[in-house]
Design a protein around this motif. Structure first.
Motif, short mmCIF file in Angstrom:
data_model
loop_
_atom_site.label_atom_id
_atom_site.label_comp_id
_atom_site.label_asym_id
_atom_site.label_seq_id
_atom_site.Cartn_x
_atom_site.Cartn_y
_atom_site.Cartn_z
N PRO A 1 23.54 -33.73 37.80
CA PRO A 1 24.29 -32.84 36.89
C PRO A 1 23.43 -32.41 35.71
O PRO A 1 22.59 -33.15 35.22
CB PRO A 1 25.45 -33.72 36.41
CG PRO A 1 25.47 -34.92 37.28
CD PRO A 1 24.12 -35.05 37.90
N ALA A 2 23.66 -31.19 35.25
CA ALA A 2 22.87 -30.63 34.14
C ALA A 2 23.00 -31.45 32.86
O ALA A 2 22.04 -31.57 32.10
CB ALA A 2 23.29 -29.18 33.90
N GLU A 3 24.17 -32.01 32.60
CA GLU A 3 24.38 -32.74 31.35
C GLU A 3 23.58 -34.03 31.26
O GLU A 3 23.46 -34.61 30.19
CB GLU A 3 25.87 -33.02 31.10
CG GLU A 3 26.54 -33.86 32.15
CD GLU A 3 27.15 -33.05 33.28
OE1 GLU A 3 27.87 -33.66 34.08
OE2 GLU A 3 26.92 -31.84 33.37
N THR A 4 23.01 -34.49 32.36
CA THR A 4 22.18 -35.70 32.32
C THR A 4 20.70 -35.37 32.23
O THR A 4 19.87 -36.26 32.18
CB THR A 4 22.43 -36.58 33.56
OG1 THR A 4 22.03 -35.85 34.73
CG2 THR A 4 23.86 -37.01 33.66
N ARG A 5 20.36 -34.11 32.18
CA ARG A 5 18.95 -33.69 32.11
C ARG A 5 18.61 -33.28 30.69
O ARG A 5 18.85 -32.16 30.27
CB ARG A 5 18.70 -32.50 33.03
CG ARG A 5 18.91 -32.79 34.47
CD ARG A 5 18.55 -31.58 35.27
NE ARG A 5 19.06 -31.67 36.62
CZ ARG A 5 18.80 -30.78 37.55
NH1 ARG A 5 18.04 -29.75 37.27
NH2 ARG A 5 19.30 -30.92 38.75
N GLY A 6 18.05 -34.16 29.95
CA GLY A 6 17.65 -33.84 28.59
C GLY A 6 18.47 -34.60 27.57
O GLY A 6 19.35 -35.40 27.90
N ARG A 7 18.18 -34.31 26.31
CA ARG A 7 18.79 -35.05 25.21
C ARG A 7 19.33 -34.08 24.18
O ARG A 7 18.72 -33.05 23.91
CB ARG A 7 17.70 -35.91 24.59
CG ARG A 7 18.16 -37.05 23.81
CD ARG A 7 16.99 -37.85 23.37
NE ARG A 7 17.20 -38.08 21.95
CZ ARG A 7 16.42 -38.77 21.19
NH1 ARG A 7 15.33 -39.28 21.67
NH2 ARG A 7 16.70 -38.94 19.93
#
Length: 159
Positions: free
Chosen positions: A30-36
């Motif tokens: 999922p996109a929301e787990t890629r990055g901070r």
């Protein structure tokens, strides 16, 4: 030697993997787990200030000198509205704490106003930022009387 990336996809495909350093990676994550995402203290302070001002019975935020300096700053073009006056926040990775200095209208229940401010601030900050608000400390520094106007006195008492 072991590999830092282990497959969690079916059939040994490396579509979705877990890296010890990066978390979930790969096209299937999922996109929301890629990055901070980081949220600055000033952002939380603005949200808290606006939420506190929405509560009926709050006349203004800030104490004595902060209000006086803020009133002067508000008259300077381009200086901003001072939304964060009377608001201090501490923001961590997952939590936030808010300190407010408020002035209430005369005749309102200070306990009810403080409870309304606390509820509104917690709701707004948690909804907009996803941070857990661990505390909202409120200092009532003044009561605005109906005949108190922010007008400057015409002249001194002695002529």
């Amino acid at each position: 030697m072991t590999d830092n990336i282990t497959s969690v996809g079916g059939g040994g495909r490396p579509d979705t993997a877990v890296s010890a350093l990066k978390g979930r990676t790969g096209p299937g994550t999922p996109a929301e787990t890629r990055g901070r995402t980081t949220i600055a203290d000033g952002v939380v302070a603005k949200i808290a200030g606006m939420a506190a001002r929405e509560v009926q019975g709050v006349y203004s935020l800030g104490a004595g000198m902060a209000r006086a300096l803020g009133a002067v700053r508000d008259r300077v073009p381009g200086a901003g509205a001072g939304v964060t006056r009377g608001v201090k926040v501490e923001v961590g990775e997952r939590q936030a704490a808010v300190d407010l200095e408020i002035v209430v209208e005369y005749g309102v229940s200070i306990v009810d106003v403080a409870g309304g401010v606390r509820t509104n601030v917690i709701s707004a900050v948690e909804r907009m930022t996803g941070l857990e608000v661990v505390e909202v400390n409120i200092a009532v520094n003044d009561v605005h009387l109906p005949d108190d106007e922010d007008a400057e006195p015409d002249e001194g008492r002695v002529r």
